[in-house]
Design an enzyme around this catalytic site. Structure first.
Site, mmCIF file in Angstrom:
data_model
loop_
_atom_site.group_PDB
_atom_site.id
_atom_site.type_symbol
_atom_site.label_atom_id
_atom_site.label_comp_id
_atom_site.label_asym_id
_atom_site.label_seq_id
_atom_site.Cartn_x
_atom_site.Cartn_y
_atom_site.Cartn_z
ATOM 1 N N TYR A 56 -22.152 33.326 -8.486
ATOM 2 C CA TYR A 56 -22.437 32.055 -9.162
ATOM 3 C C TYR A 56 -23.235 31.114 -8.255
ATOM 4 C CZ TYR A 56 -20.019 33.240 -13.385
ATOM 5 O OH TYR A 56 -19.692 33.836 -14.575
ATOM 6 N N GLN A 90 -25.655 28.617 -25.433
ATOM 7 C CA GLN A 90 -24.818 29.625 -24.766
ATOM 8 C C GLN A 90 -25.125 29.615 -23.266
ATOM 9 O OE1 GLN A 90 -24.639 33.509 -27.240
ATOM 10 N NE2 GLN A 90 -26.624 32.582 -27.699
ATOM 11 N N VAL A 92 -25.624 28.422 -19.410
ATOM 12 C CA VAL A 92 -24.751 27.674 -18.493
ATOM 13 C C VAL A 92 -25.583 26.970 -17.420
ATOM 14 C CG1 VAL A 92 -22.726 29.123 -18.914
ATOM 15 C CG2 VAL A 92 -24.363 29.809 -17.140
ATOM 16 N N HIS A 108 -20.476 27.855 -23.640
ATOM 17 C CA HIS A 108 -19.954 28.706 -22.556
ATOM 18 C C HIS A 108 -19.837 27.969 -21.235
ATOM 19 C CE1 HIS A 108 -21.585 32.341 -25.022
ATOM 20 N NE2 HIS A 108 -20.438 31.888 -25.488
ATOM 21 N N CYS A 135 -8.683 24.114 -4.315
ATOM 22 C CA CYS A 135 -8.455 22.823 -4.965
ATOM 23 C C CYS A 135 -7.752 21.882 -3.982
ATOM 24 C CB CYS A 135 -7.567 23.037 -6.197
ATOM 25 S SG CYS A 135 -7.030 21.506 -6.975
ATOM 26 N N CYS A 138 -4.019 21.334 -5.438
ATOM 27 C CA CYS A 138 -2.952 22.352 -5.521
ATOM 28 C C CYS A 138 -3.234 23.569 -4.657
ATOM 29 C CB CYS A 138 -2.768 22.795 -6.982
ATOM 30 S SG CYS A 138 -4.062 23.912 -7.569
ATOM 31 N N GLY A 175 -34.080 32.593 -28.543
ATOM 32 C CA GLY A 175 -33.872 33.318 -27.292
ATOM 33 C C GLY A 175 -32.475 33.823 -27.067
ATOM 34 N N ASN A 201 -37.732 34.777 -31.098
ATOM 35 C CA ASN A 201 -37.339 35.765 -30.096
ATOM 36 C C ASN A 201 -38.512 36.719 -29.910
ATOM 37 O OD1 ASN A 201 -36.035 37.950 -28.638
ATOM 38 N ND2 ASN A 201 -34.097 37.011 -29.264
ATOM 39 N N ALA A 219 -40.289 31.641 -26.557
ATOM 40 C CA ALA A 219 -39.690 30.367 -26.971
ATOM 41 C C ALA A 219 -40.697 29.224 -26.879
ATOM 42 C CB ALA A 219 -38.485 30.077 -26.079
HETATM 43 C C1 BV8 Z 1 -13.713 35.527 -26.879
HETATM 44 C C2 BV8 Z 1 -20.761 32.331 -19.462
HETATM 45 C C3 BV8 Z 1 -11.564 35.574 -27.763
HETATM 46 C C4 BV8 Z 1 -20.509 33.083 -18.202
HETATM 47 C C5 BV8 Z 1 -20.945 33.996 -21.243
HETATM 48 C C6 BV8 Z 1 -16.178 43.723 -29.358
HETATM 49 C C7 BV8 Z 1 -16.849 43.256 -30.472
HETATM 50 C C8 BV8 Z 1 -17.103 41.907 -30.648
HETATM 51 C C9 BV8 Z 1 -16.700 40.987 -29.686
HETATM 52 C C10 BV8 Z 1 -16.064 41.477 -28.583
HETATM 53 C C11 BV8 Z 1 -15.783 42.820 -28.411
HETATM 54 N N1 BV8 Z 1 -15.140 42.961 -27.221
HETATM 55 C C12 BV8 Z 1 -14.989 41.751 -26.639
HETATM 56 C C13 BV8 Z 1 -15.530 40.854 -27.463
HETATM 57 C C14 BV8 Z 1 -15.589 39.443 -27.274
HETATM 58 C C15 BV8 Z 1 -16.717 39.094 -26.317
HETATM 59 C C16 BV8 Z 1 -18.061 39.590 -26.802
HETATM 60 O O1 BV8 Z 1 -18.647 39.038 -27.710
HETATM 61 N N2 BV8 Z 1 -18.543 40.679 -26.183
HETATM 62 C C17 BV8 Z 1 -19.819 41.229 -26.599
HETATM 63 C C18 BV8 Z 1 -20.640 41.582 -25.361
HETATM 64 C C19 BV8 Z 1 -19.546 42.445 -27.454
HETATM 65 N N3 BV8 Z 1 -16.715 37.661 -26.333
HETATM 66 C C20 BV8 Z 1 -15.875 37.003 -25.515
HETATM 67 O O2 BV8 Z 1 -15.200 37.537 -24.676
HETATM 68 C C21 BV8 Z 1 -15.837 35.511 -25.740
HETATM 69 N N4 BV8 Z 1 -14.470 35.098 -25.862
HETATM 70 O O3 BV8 Z 1 -14.108 36.289 -27.734
HETATM 71 O O4 BV8 Z 1 -12.444 35.022 -26.835
HETATM 72 C C22 BV8 Z 1 -10.999 36.784 -27.085
HETATM 73 C C23 BV8 Z 1 -10.079 36.577 -26.069
HETATM 74 C C24 BV8 Z 1 -9.517 37.699 -25.463
HETATM 75 C C25 BV8 Z 1 -9.897 39.002 -25.846
HETATM 76 C C26 BV8 Z 1 -10.872 39.174 -26.852
HETATM 77 C C27 BV8 Z 1 -11.418 38.062 -27.480
HETATM 78 C C28 BV8 Z 1 -16.449 34.774 -24.579
HETATM 79 C C29 BV8 Z 1 -17.934 35.029 -24.565
HETATM 80 C C30 BV8 Z 1 -18.586 34.128 -23.522
HETATM 81 C C31 BV8 Z 1 -18.932 34.937 -22.297
HETATM 82 N N5 BV8 Z 1 -19.645 34.086 -21.345
HETATM 83 N N6 BV8 Z 1 -21.553 33.153 -20.386
HETATM 84 C C32 BV8 Z 1 -21.767 33.289 -17.404
HETATM 85 O O5 BV8 Z 1 -22.879 33.016 -17.920
HETATM 86 O O6 BV8 Z 1 -21.644 33.719 -16.242
HETATM 87 S S1 BV8 Z 1 -21.902 34.921 -22.285
HETATM 88 C C33 BV8 Z 1 -23.381 35.167 -21.501
HETATM 89 O O7 BV8 Z 1 -23.927 36.313 -22.082
HETATM 90 C C34 BV8 Z 1 -24.365 34.086 -21.769
HETATM 91 O O8 BV8 Z 1 -23.805 32.820 -21.798
HETATM 92 C C35 BV8 Z 1 -24.933 34.478 -23.089
HETATM 93 O O9 BV8 Z 1 -24.203 33.905 -24.118
HETATM 94 C C36 BV8 Z 1 -24.693 35.944 -23.137
HETATM 95 C C37 BV8 Z 1 -25.988 36.648 -23.053
HETATM 96 O O10 BV8 Z 1 -26.547 36.482 -24.299
HETATM 97 P P1 BV8 Z 1 -28.004 35.809 -24.466
HETATM 98 O O11 BV8 Z 1 -27.953 34.390 -24.104
HETATM 99 O O12 BV8 Z 1 -28.439 36.172 -25.822
HETATM 100 O O13 BV8 Z 1 -28.880 36.468 -23.402
HETATM 101 P P2 BV8 Z 1 -29.341 37.937 -23.443
HETATM 102 O O14 BV8 Z 1 -29.785 38.268 -22.104
HETATM 103 O O15 BV8 Z 1 -28.292 38.742 -24.107
HETATM 104 O O16 BV8 Z 1 -30.575 37.960 -24.465
HETATM 105 C C38 BV8 Z 1 -31.719 37.193 -24.180
HETATM 106 C C39 BV8 Z 1 -32.517 37.199 -25.470
HETATM 107 O O17 BV8 Z 1 -33.685 36.419 -25.249
HETATM 108 C C40 BV8 Z 1 -32.979 38.574 -25.874
HETATM 109 O O18 BV8 Z 1 -32.845 38.728 -27.263
HETATM 110 C C41 BV8 Z 1 -34.474 38.575 -25.484
HETATM 111 O O19 BV8 Z 1 -35.251 39.347 -26.385
HETATM 112 C C42 BV8 Z 1 -34.821 37.126 -25.645
HETATM 113 N N7 BV8 Z 1 -35.907 36.646 -24.804
HETATM 114 C C43 BV8 Z 1 -36.198 36.990 -23.531
HETATM 115 N N8 BV8 Z 1 -37.262 36.275 -23.093
HETATM 116 C C44 BV8 Z 1 -37.621 35.445 -24.111
HETATM 117 C C45 BV8 Z 1 -36.770 35.683 -25.205
HETATM 118 N N9 BV8 Z 1 -36.877 35.026 -26.369
HETATM 119 C C46 BV8 Z 1 -37.851 34.094 -26.465
HETATM 120 N N10 BV8 Z 1 -38.695 33.789 -25.459
HETATM 121 C C47 BV8 Z 1 -38.622 34.451 -24.280
HETATM 122 N N11 BV8 Z 1 -39.489 34.143 -23.296
#
Ligand code: BV8
Length: 238
Positions: A56, A90, A92, A108, A135, A138, A175, A201, A219
């Protein structure tokens, strides 16, 4: 003034043109061998708090050195052009704030905020050393104030995001790969409630076939077209 209620959902792709790698981009250097979805978990932090804190720290320095791009600024300008506007991010990083966006819900969290992993309170003024700081109250490890995979989103923020998505006239996805839930359900919530769905996208996503308008481009150029497109949609709904 465009007489529309607009909600925008942004993902890592909007920050890509600012030089911030997306989650699906191959990570560079030291971090190339790690899968972000593995590191962004409470299990990884419990197993190796120092490694996760260093990851991070690397990302914080990366986003602090980045500048908002014209897509971030374009959304901040759009916020002042429409009747109602909500930005759901989404991401951070802090690029939307630095571009001037005001009505932002950080689904997020934000890596530029740090919280106590025990008490949950935000803690300021820690030193950015390698091992997680402790902390002052604590002694628990400090952690980034973000939502990790497997962690629940803030209930109020998610509720507000769902309410605004269900009430808007136009929902714009910019995006995001639309793969991470529950954020990825928000465009569907808007569509089911009758909103027009726009996707910007460079690639096809799970959302593309549901979108009314797909701007298959970066974007920066997609956001530049939004005011004209919304003017057209506003005249139709007027
Ligand atoms: C939860 C913070 C309840 C941390 C992030 C199975 C099925 C469904 C769901 C799940 C499953 N198993 C587990 C889950 C739940 C899980 C989930 O959805 N998993 C997915 C992977 C299947 N979700 C969770 O865990 C969430 N919590 O559900 O709680 C729960 C509780 C307990 C047990 C189960 C459920 C929490 C999700 C939040 C995670 N934290 N970020 C950090 O950043 O370090 S998510 C993190 O990844 C980002 O924040 C972001 O949201 C995500 C990545 O997604 P994108 O932002 O879309 O980025 P990505 O790289 O994927 O894509 C980029 C896009 O941009 C692409 O499409 C690309 O084509 C495009 N692009 C690129 N360049 C450009 C562009 N577009 C335009 N212009 C450009 N120039």
């Amino acid at each position: 003034m465009i007489d529309l209620d607009v909600v925008v959902l942004t993902g890592a792709g909007i920050s890509a043109e600012s030089g911030v790698p997306t989650f699906r981009d191959a990570q560079t250097g030291l971090w190339a061998r790690y899968d972000p979805q593995e590191l962004a978990t409470p299990e990884a932090f419990a197993r190796d708090p120092k490694l996760v804190w260093q990851w991070y720290g690397w990302r914080r320095r990366l986003t602090a050195a980045a500048q908002p791009n014209s897509a971030h600024f374009g959304l901040a300008a759009l916020e002042r052009e429409v009747r109602a506007f909500t930005l759901l991010t989404q991401n951070v990083d802090d690029l939307h704030y630095r571009a001037g966006s005001v009505s932002v819900l950080e689904l997020h969290g934000n890596i530029h905020r740090t919280r106590c992993s025990i008490e949950g309170v935000v803690v300021e003024g820690h030193d950015e050393d390698d091992a997680p700081p402790q902390c002052p109250a604590c002694g628990g490890w400090l952690r980034p104030d973000v939502v990790w995979f497997g962690e629940m989103l803030d209930a109020w923020i998610l509720g507000e995001a769902e309410r605004r998505a269900s009430e808007c006239d136009v929902f714009i996805s910019v995006g995001t790969s639309a793969q991470v839930y529950p954020a990825a359900a928000l465009p569907q919530t808007a569509k089911r409630a009758g909103a027009a769905l726009i996707e910007i996208n460079i690639d096809d996503t799970a959302l593309s076939s549901h979108a009314d308008y797909v701007l298959r481009e970066p974007a920066t150029s997609g956001v530049a077209q939004l005011e004209g497109l919304l003017n057209t949609l506003g005249r139709r709904s007027g």
